[in-house]
Design an enzyme around this catalytic site. Sequence first.
Site, PDB file in Angstrom:
ATOM      1  N   LYS A 132       0.971  -1.117   0.249  1.00  0.00           N
ATOM      2  CA  LYS A 132       0.006   0.066   0.180  1.00  0.00           C
ATOM      3  C   LYS A 132       0.634   0.818   0.071  1.00  0.00           C
ATOM      4  CE  LYS A 132       1.164   0.978   4.730  1.00  0.00           C
ATOM      5  NZ  LYS A 132       1.263   2.135   4.792  1.00  0.00           N
ATOM      6  N   THR A 163      -3.639   5.378   4.524  1.00  0.00           N
ATOM      7  CA  THR A 163      -1.840   5.849   4.187  1.00  0.00           C
ATOM      8  C   THR A 163      -2.571   6.651   2.663  1.00  0.00           C
ATOM      9  OG1 THR A 163      -1.186   3.515   4.983  1.00  0.00           O
ATOM     10  CG2 THR A 163       0.283   4.689   3.295  1.00  0.00           C
ATOM     11  N   SER A 209       1.179  10.654   6.442  1.00  0.00           N
ATOM     12  CA  SER A 209       1.456   9.649   6.126  1.00  0.00           C
ATOM     13  C   SER A 209       2.658   9.336   5.328  1.00  0.00           C
ATOM     14  CB  SER A 209       0.876   8.624   4.957  1.00  0.00           C
ATOM     15  OG  SER A 209       1.020   7.573   4.329  1.00  0.00           O
ATOM     16  N   GLU A 268       8.986   4.145   3.120  1.00  0.00           N
ATOM     17  CA  GLU A 268       9.217   2.680   2.556  1.00  0.00           C
ATOM     18  C   GLU A 268       8.760   2.486   0.899  1.00  0.00           C
ATOM     19  OE1 GLU A 268      10.576   0.441   3.290  1.00  0.00           O
ATOM     20  OE2 GLU A 268      11.294   0.051   5.939  1.00  0.00           O
TER      21      GLU A 268
END
Length: 340
Positions: A191, A248, A254, A281
């Site tokens: 995600k 997110t 986020s 990430e």
Amino acid sequence: MTEQQPIAVLGGGSFGTALANLLAENGRHVLHWMRDPEQVEAILTTRENPRYLKGVKIHPDVEPLSDLGKVLAGCQLVFVALPSSALRQALQPVAEQLAGKLLISTTKGIEAHSFKLMSQILEEIAPQARIGVLSGPNLAKEVAEHALTATVIASEDELLCQEVQAALHGRTFRVYASGDRFGVELGGALKNVYAIMAGMAAAMGMGENTRSMLITRALAEMTRFAVQLGANPMTFLGLAGVGDLIVTCSSPKSRNYQVGFALGEGLSLEDAVERLGEVAEGVNTIKVLKTKAEEMQVYMPLVAGLHAILFEGRTLGQVIELLMLAEPKTDVDFISTTGF
């Protein structure tokens, strides 16, 4: 067995800090390991983590330390909140100390050269450890500020799930269990990629219809990919799938959304990441995910499109135009189309 022992949290970032506080508020003594001795000293002095969680007081029962061996010697339950790029390097030297421990990965990433998830790396480093994954719509700042939050602990080890639930479950933090460790962890990693695109769409003023389309097609795409790797598609209807994807892709808190927003404002990828000041990430994941999708021949147009934006000079508008021109397929891949 571990009730009277302290609990270890490895990683001094925002989520590791929020998690350490949460455990301490539940009456557990926490040994919080971080690599930087100066960060340890700053927390001991100010009882705050000013770099990653400014304004949040660190609970008195959280003990920051920079000696990893000392932390592991005193704990059986260990939460691993290290960046994906640092996890192997940090834990390989202490592999012998990890044997038999309960290792709970909270990192939502994929190792670049191997396409291994964090729990798979933990298994490789410590084959005799008991492994679990914690994932869900858990923005660190909101967890630290006691916003009502739910998460998933996933493992084939039912007793491990119960132990984590007992340690973390509290007044504002609810912990559900799942046996699909792989699906839960893969959802958390995938995600992040789509959150970058959602942040870009927001910065460019795209409509709510557009952003909703991106999120729901992202869910279809990540589920399709995960099922090819053996995950249960139903896992993606839960907190670690659609729940984490929604928060997110819609919250300015986020990290991946923030990177995307900066890109939508015209910043370069390098400048967007530098402005964030933390690891996003999704940036690390996009390259390896595109390569893996092509290798497996899984249709992932959003992943291909984001890769084109970040590394091939395309714009978000061009990518969405191509998406709209693509042949429409079934809405939900895992529902029978018989009778349609």
